[in-house]
Scaffold this active site. Structure first.
Site, short mmCIF file in Angstrom:
data_model
loop_
_atom_site.label_atom_id
_atom_site.label_comp_id
_atom_site.label_asym_id
_atom_site.label_seq_id
_atom_site.Cartn_x
_atom_site.Cartn_y
_atom_site.Cartn_z
N ARG A 159 8.35 1.50 -2.92
CA ARG A 159 8.97 2.50 -3.52
C ARG A 159 9.68 2.06 -4.91
O ARG A 159 9.34 2.75 -5.79
CB ARG A 159 10.07 3.31 -2.74
CG ARG A 159 9.31 4.21 -1.70
CD ARG A 159 10.56 4.74 -0.78
NE ARG A 159 11.25 3.25 -0.22
CZ ARG A 159 12.23 3.38 0.49
NH1 ARG A 159 12.70 4.76 0.94
NH2 ARG A 159 12.69 2.41 1.21
N CYS A 178 2.18 2.68 9.85
CA CYS A 178 2.17 4.02 9.74
C CYS A 178 2.75 4.76 10.66
O CYS A 178 2.43 4.63 11.79
CB CYS A 178 0.94 4.66 9.22
SG CYS A 178 1.13 6.36 8.33
N LYS A 199 -0.08 -5.56 8.45
CA LYS A 199 1.15 -5.03 8.04
C LYS A 199 1.72 -4.03 9.27
O LYS A 199 1.00 -3.13 9.65
CB LYS A 199 0.98 -4.21 6.66
CG LYS A 199 2.23 -3.65 6.17
CD LYS A 199 2.07 -3.02 4.72
CE LYS A 199 3.42 -2.48 4.42
NZ LYS A 199 3.63 -1.05 4.92
N GLN A 243 -6.63 -1.61 2.19
CA GLN A 243 -5.84 -1.42 3.60
C GLN A 243 -6.74 -0.51 4.28
O GLN A 243 -7.05 0.61 4.03
CB GLN A 243 -4.42 -0.87 3.44
CG GLN A 243 -3.66 -1.08 4.89
CD GLN A 243 -2.29 -0.35 4.93
OE1 GLN A 243 -2.30 0.71 4.56
NE2 GLN A 243 -1.52 -1.10 5.34
N PRO A 270 1.08 -0.98 -0.05
CA PRO A 270 -0.10 -0.05 0.08
C PRO A 270 0.87 1.20 -0.14
O PRO A 270 1.77 1.39 0.73
CB PRO A 270 -0.78 -0.13 1.12
CG PRO A 270 -0.17 -1.13 1.92
CD PRO A 270 0.92 -1.95 1.21
N ASN A 302 8.93 -6.94 3.81
CA ASN A 302 8.84 -5.81 3.07
C ASN A 302 10.03 -4.85 3.61
O ASN A 302 10.46 -4.78 4.78
CB ASN A 302 7.66 -5.04 3.51
CG ASN A 302 7.62 -3.44 3.19
OD1 ASN A 302 7.38 -2.70 3.76
ND2 ASN A 302 7.66 -3.34 1.62
N ALA A 328 0.15 5.39 0.05
CA ALA A 328 -0.67 6.54 0.05
C ALA A 328 -0.49 7.40 -1.01
O ALA A 328 0.69 7.96 -1.22
CB ALA A 328 -0.67 7.06 1.41
C1 LIG Z 1 4.67 7.64 -0.47
C2 LIG Z 1 4.57 6.43 0.65
C3 LIG Z 1 3.44 6.25 1.02
C4 LIG Z 1 3.16 5.10 1.87
N1 LIG Z 1 1.51 4.56 2.16
C5 LIG Z 1 1.48 3.71 3.04
C6 LIG Z 1 0.17 3.02 3.22
O1 LIG Z 1 -0.66 3.80 2.86
N2 LIG Z 1 -0.01 2.12 4.01
C7 LIG Z 1 1.18 1.40 4.46
O2 LIG Z 1 0.84 0.34 5.20
N3 LIG Z 1 2.46 1.62 4.22
C8 LIG Z 1 2.60 2.59 3.51
N4 LIG Z 1 3.71 2.99 3.11
C9 LIG Z 1 4.97 2.13 3.40
C10 LIG Z 1 5.03 1.17 2.31
O3 LIG Z 1 4.21 0.37 2.25
C11 LIG Z 1 6.49 0.20 2.76
O4 LIG Z 1 6.24 -0.53 3.77
C12 LIG Z 1 7.71 1.07 2.84
O5 LIG Z 1 7.91 1.90 1.89
C13 LIG Z 1 8.89 0.05 2.84
O6 LIG Z 1 8.93 -0.49 1.52
P1 LIG Z 1 10.20 -0.09 0.55
O7 LIG Z 1 11.52 0.29 1.24
O8 LIG Z 1 9.92 -1.17 -0.70
O9 LIG Z 1 9.81 1.26 -0.10
C14 LIG Z 1 4.14 4.14 2.29
C15 LIG Z 1 5.52 4.34 1.94
C16 LIG Z 1 5.66 5.52 1.04
C17 LIG Z 1 6.86 5.97 0.56
#
Ligand SMILES: Cc1cc2nc3c(=O)[nH]c(=O)nc-3n(C[C@H](O)[C@H](O)[C@H](O)COP(=O)(O)O)c2cc1C
Length: 318
Positions: free
Chosen positions: A231, A107, A145, A77, A23, A206, A25
């Site tokens: 990302r 979050c 999560k 979510q 997810p 993750n 945002a």
């Molecule tokens: C811009 C942005 C928005 C995010 N929104 C959510 C969200 O709505 N719900 C959530 O559980 N995690 C959210 N995350 C966290 C990501 O799902 C993920 O756990 C985190 O970026 C780590 O993974 P990565 O290293 O592959 O980016 C967000 C992360 C970013 C950068």
């Protein structure tokens, strides 16, 4: 050890593979998810949606739950802190079309945290447990999560994983960073591994997966059943094909055109423009002259102007 691309099942849902879109945002709307599925994503998640917002019939909240008719295995979510409100959201018509519910317990943002939502639940085990069991009573398939803790060194991944399983969760997704790290640094593989060792439900890992090699390392180091990509997908949704070793070409212009065509009728020009300037700018990463090209995208005030700017960057559409 799980292999990249192997099927994953949880709560009776069968996924074709174990590489999932996290997810995000502001990013994982229906048009973007459709693109990620086209590159092979095993499952996609909506961005976090406020259970309270649904209760008060907030239209903006509801718009986040738009599903493309082709989506058969997308999870919504939810975030919140009140077990009854979350359960009511799970039982609402809004969530009926979704294959599963995911509960946000990771979050880090202050606005969410200070309401006792998101990662604040890592400091309130009884409430977290109540929320999960309340949502399970809706009859939905439920995943959670969460992060591995609030502060570096004070890890709780195994205990929290066990709590999730005991409360009835069908799967967990473990982000291998603490709240104070936000998104920086390597994930703590040992903590994800500890969560995996503590439970018998599927565990998805993750954090920091940007390539096939990263995904392999994540599975090897943690013993997890799958990976969740965040990302890297936002920067380029083609990463799913790369991770899965699928030979699907990447055509940024076609991807952008597809997203615009899907979004315009539903979200209208203003929102589509804001969203697609941002996404198209990401897709330029690593391209020669990308700073200038990015500036030209952000100068656009209409979809027509955006299409003209894209013609300049990628050449006129065929
Ligand atoms: C811009 C942005 C928005 C995010 N929104 C959510 C969200 O709505 N719900 C959530 O559980 N995690 C959210 N995350 C966290 C990501 O799902 C993920 O756990 C985190 O970026 C780590 O993974 P990565 O290293 O592959 O980016 C967000 C992360 C970013 C950068």
């Amino acid at each position: 050890m799980a292999e990249i691309g192997q099927p994953l099942a949880y709560g009776g849902i069968r996924l074709p593979n174990n590489v999932l879109l996290a997810p995000l945002a502001g990013y994982t709307d229906f048009a973007f998810r459709k693109l990620c599925y086209s590159f092979g994503a095993g499952m996609c998640f909506t961005e976090m949606v406020s259970a309270k917002g649904l209760r008060y019939n907030n239209e903006a909240t509801r718009a986040l739950l738009r599903l493309d008719p082709s989506e058969t295995r997308t999870a919504a979510q939810l975030f919140g802190s009140d077990p009854d409100v979350l359960r009511a959201a799970c039982e609402s018509e809004d969530l009926a079309p979704f294959a599963a519910i995911d509960l946000n317990m990771g979050c880090p943002v202050p606005k969410v945290f200070k309401n006792g939502e998101g990662s604040a639940l890592l400091a309130d085990f009884p409430r977290a447990s109540e929320i999960i069991s309340a949502c399970k009573r809706s009859g939905k398939v439920v995943s959670v999560k969460f992060r591995i803790g609030l502060e570096r060194g004070k890890y709780l991944a195994a205990d929290f994983a066990k709590l999730c399983e005991d409360a009835g969760a069908d799967m967990i997704a473990v982000h291998g960073r603490t709240r104070d790290c936000m998104y920086a640094g390597e994930p703590v593989y040992e903590q994800i591994a500890a969560a995996k060792a503590a439970v018998s439900i599927p565990v998805v890992a993750n954090g920091g997966v940007f390539s096939r090699a990263d995904a392999q390392k994540m599975l090897r180091e943690t013993g997890a059943d799958g990976v969740m990509v965040a990302r890297a997908a936002m920067y380029c949704p083609h990463v799913f094909a790369e991770i899965l070793g699928k030979d699907i070409p990447w055509d940024a212009r076609a991807a952008i055109d597809g997203q615009i065509a899907d979004m315009l009728p539903f979200y209208g020009e203003k929102f589509t423009l804001v969203q697609m300037r941002k996404m198209a700018a990401f897709y330029l990463r690593g391209r020669r002259g990308s700073a200038e090209a990015r500036a030209s995208l952000f100068a656009c005030n209409s979809i027509d102007a955006l299409r003209a700017a894209l013609d300049n960057i990628y050449g006129p559409r065929a």
